[in-house]
Scaffold this active site. Sequence first.
Site, short mmCIF file in Angstrom:
data_model
loop_
_atom_site.label_atom_id
_atom_site.label_comp_id
_atom_site.label_asym_id
_atom_site.label_seq_id
_atom_site.Cartn_x
_atom_site.Cartn_y
_atom_site.Cartn_z
N HIS A 27 32.53 53.57 43.32
CA HIS A 27 31.30 52.81 43.53
C HIS A 27 31.26 52.28 44.96
O HIS A 27 32.18 52.52 45.75
CB HIS A 27 31.16 51.70 42.49
CG HIS A 27 32.30 50.73 42.46
ND1 HIS A 27 32.67 49.97 43.55
CD2 HIS A 27 33.17 50.39 41.47
CE1 HIS A 27 33.68 49.21 43.24
NE2 HIS A 27 34.03 49.45 41.98
N HIS A 30 34.45 50.68 46.56
CA HIS A 30 35.49 51.60 47.05
C HIS A 30 35.05 52.20 48.38
O HIS A 30 35.83 52.35 49.32
CB HIS A 30 35.69 52.77 46.08
CG HIS A 30 36.11 52.36 44.69
ND1 HIS A 30 35.34 52.62 43.59
CD2 HIS A 30 37.21 51.71 44.25
CE1 HIS A 30 35.95 52.16 42.51
NE2 HIS A 30 37.09 51.60 42.88
N CYS A 135 48.04 40.64 32.56
CA CYS A 135 46.63 41.03 32.61
C CYS A 135 46.58 42.51 32.99
O CYS A 135 47.05 42.89 34.06
CB CYS A 135 45.85 40.22 33.64
SG CYS A 135 44.20 40.90 33.94
N CYS A 138 44.51 43.31 36.23
CA CYS A 138 45.23 43.13 37.51
C CYS A 138 46.47 44.00 37.58
O CYS A 138 47.04 44.16 38.63
CB CYS A 138 45.70 41.70 37.69
SG CYS A 138 44.44 40.45 37.67
N HIS A 156 39.14 38.96 35.78
CA HIS A 156 38.67 39.93 34.78
C HIS A 156 38.07 39.27 33.55
O HIS A 156 37.57 39.96 32.67
CB HIS A 156 39.81 40.88 34.40
CG HIS A 156 40.27 41.71 35.55
ND1 HIS A 156 41.30 41.33 36.38
CD2 HIS A 156 39.79 42.88 36.04
CE1 HIS A 156 41.44 42.24 37.33
NE2 HIS A 156 40.55 43.18 37.15
N LYS A 306 28.25 39.94 41.26
CA LYS A 306 29.45 40.78 41.23
C LYS A 306 29.14 42.03 40.41
O LYS A 306 28.51 41.97 39.37
CB LYS A 306 30.60 39.98 40.57
CG LYS A 306 31.93 40.64 40.76
CD LYS A 306 33.09 39.77 40.35
CE LYS A 306 34.36 40.63 40.39
NZ LYS A 306 35.57 39.95 40.08
N LYS A 309 30.65 46.46 34.85
CA LYS A 309 30.12 47.35 33.83
C LYS A 309 29.25 46.58 32.85
O LYS A 309 28.20 47.04 32.44
CB LYS A 309 31.27 48.03 33.09
CG LYS A 309 31.74 49.28 33.79
CD LYS A 309 32.68 50.08 32.88
CE LYS A 309 33.46 51.08 33.72
NZ LYS A 309 34.85 51.22 33.29
N1 MSP Z 1 44.92 50.60 42.94
C1 MSP Z 1 44.79 49.30 43.51
C2 MSP Z 1 45.20 49.28 44.96
C3 MSP Z 1 46.58 49.77 45.24
S1 MSP Z 1 46.91 49.80 46.95
C4 MSP Z 1 48.53 50.13 47.06
C5 MSP Z 1 43.33 48.86 43.40
N2 MSP Z 1 42.43 49.82 43.14
S2 MSP Z 1 40.84 49.57 42.97
O1 MSP Z 1 40.27 50.85 42.69
O2 MSP Z 1 40.61 48.52 42.04
O3 MSP Z 1 40.34 49.04 44.35
C6 MSP Z 1 40.50 49.82 45.52
C7 MSP Z 1 40.02 49.06 46.73
O4 MSP Z 1 38.61 48.87 46.61
C8 MSP Z 1 40.65 47.67 46.85
O5 MSP Z 1 40.99 47.39 48.19
C9 MSP Z 1 39.54 46.75 46.41
O6 MSP Z 1 39.59 45.49 47.03
C10 MSP Z 1 38.31 47.52 46.85
N3 MSP Z 1 37.14 47.12 46.10
C11 MSP Z 1 36.89 47.33 44.77
N4 MSP Z 1 35.70 46.76 44.48
C12 MSP Z 1 35.17 46.17 45.57
C13 MSP Z 1 33.94 45.58 45.88
N5 MSP Z 1 33.02 45.32 44.97
N6 MSP Z 1 33.69 45.30 47.19
C14 MSP Z 1 34.57 45.64 48.18
N7 MSP Z 1 35.73 46.20 47.91
C15 MSP Z 1 36.19 46.21 46.60
O7 MSP Z 1 43.06 47.69 43.58
#
Ligand code: MSP
Length: 532
Positions: A27, A30, A135, A138, A156, A306, A309
């Site tokens: 999304h 990411h 959790c 997390c 969460h 935020k 889903k």
């Molecule tokens: N798998 C772990 C990271 C491991 S790094 C060794 C993780 N994955 S994640 O898919 O949840 O998130 C990946 C990245 O996307 C993270 O840096 C997270 O902060 C970022 N984002 C996820 N949702 C976000 C937003 N809504 N806005 C900006 N970035 C966010 O965490």
Amino acid sequence: SKEKRVLMSGKTFYITTAIDYVNGKPHIGHVYEKIASDVIARHFKQRGDDVYFLTGSDEHGIKIQKTAQKNNMSPKEFCDSNVVDFQALAQDLNLDYNKYIRTTDDYHEKAVQKIFQKLLEKGDIYKASYTGLYCSGCECFLAQKDLTEDGLCPDHMAKPQEVKEENYFFRLSKYKQQIIDHINANPDFILPSYRKNEILNQLENIQDISVSRPKTSVSWGIEVPGDKEQVIYVWIDALSNYITALGYESEDDSLFKKYWPANCQMIGKDILKFHSIYWIGLLLALGVKLPKTIFAHGWITIDEKKMSKSLGNVISHKSILEQYHLESPDALRYFLMTTTSFGRDGNYSDEDFKSKVNADLANNTGNLLNRSLSMLLKYFEGEIKQEFVNDDAKELVDATLRAKKKVVENFDSYMITEAIDEVISLVNLTNKYVNETAPWSLAKDENTLIDCAKVLYNVAEVMYHVAVLMYPVIPDISQKILSQLGEEKNIADIKLDDLKWGMIEPKKIIDKASLTPVFLRIDSELAGDKKK
Ligand code: MSP
């Protein structure tokens, strides 16, 4: 090529992103981080650095295990099918990374086991029994004080599970003081610096951390070496990717030797603790150098909410690109990099997106180029002559050189938005210059025709600079601008050191057929119709 190598400064620049959980679809959150990292990687290439840009996927752990189960797939099958959408970001968003690591890659799994083994032998990992609140969102244990009044995980809004198990522990407490000292001694270690105190506070109460789970709780993970009952904790597995991707603990670690320590580790603010405390503890225990900067960016919300889903407001880059019929990701790249000062939380809304890119890219930048090149065609058949070249617009020349300097300075601390602001200010100043000098009036009189030509030349010079300085953010549009200015080079090959006033060669630079808008306004009515 040989030539390229000569031009490189010899300085390496290693940038990494967080690796994404692939239990859903990618999304805009990411995407935000991947784009920012790509922008930084491209900028440092323009400086002549030898850049290595790593991204990837985080595929083990309870979250993936459960989602795969729900989908009646094995975890690996499930990851294989989902990772495709994450890897497609490369084309969709024009990400120019060097490597995509998956934590299920064989070489990674082996290296993680070696890392674990090393720490066991060193006595920095030991076994103990443990009771805690886990959790799964997390993928970590939470302390009672971290929970909401109702006993939920604040991130969460879910009740953590009470877990009693035998675990391996990492002696993080042993490295506590070293981590604190490092943070205090290196002001660029945690950026933006306003995130530093929060980490120093958390360090106060830091304890050893559990680094394994029994297979009875989580089966989907890398096995603890020498213990068939346990898998390695997903965060140890995940964090190690930044060095295993370079061949650390493999037969060929030449990339590790060349690029580590990382210059910039880009992550979201929600996982800063893992990176600035756990990761650093691990590296200290392994005797590996520490990264120069951990940069924690903010979160992207949708219409100030935020993404979740349950709210049903999760937006993908795909839907935005489709909704506005965008063939290039540039507009979205531009918007995300300017919606907030990079580092702070930012917001996406359709309204803001349209008005921002229409104003900055179509109106201010695109129109400026288009109307000055139209005049060059109309009055001078699209040709820049030697006598047009002049330096009597001192203010404009100075502003252009200053913009370049400021862009570089801002990128030194990854202030992407501020860097872009400098370029947009230059564009605005140039629009003002055109309006004040009124080249269309100067063209009416034989005696002032040459002054008109000089103005158009100056604008073309500025636009050349704008294209190169904006290239990391909007590579497609920048290439188009450069081509319309008669430059045949690939924009990616132009180094900032070579960018000086006087880039435009005296020659015919444009013909009528090539003069198309470099960015088409997003038509709100059209887009609205499409939505219905
Ligand atoms: N798998 C772990 C990271 C491991 S790094 C060794 C993780 N994955 S994640 O898919 O949840 O998130 C990946 C990245 O996307 C993270 O840096 C997270 O902060 C970022 N984002 C996820 N949702 C976000 C937003 N809504 N806005 C900006 N970035 C966010 O965490």
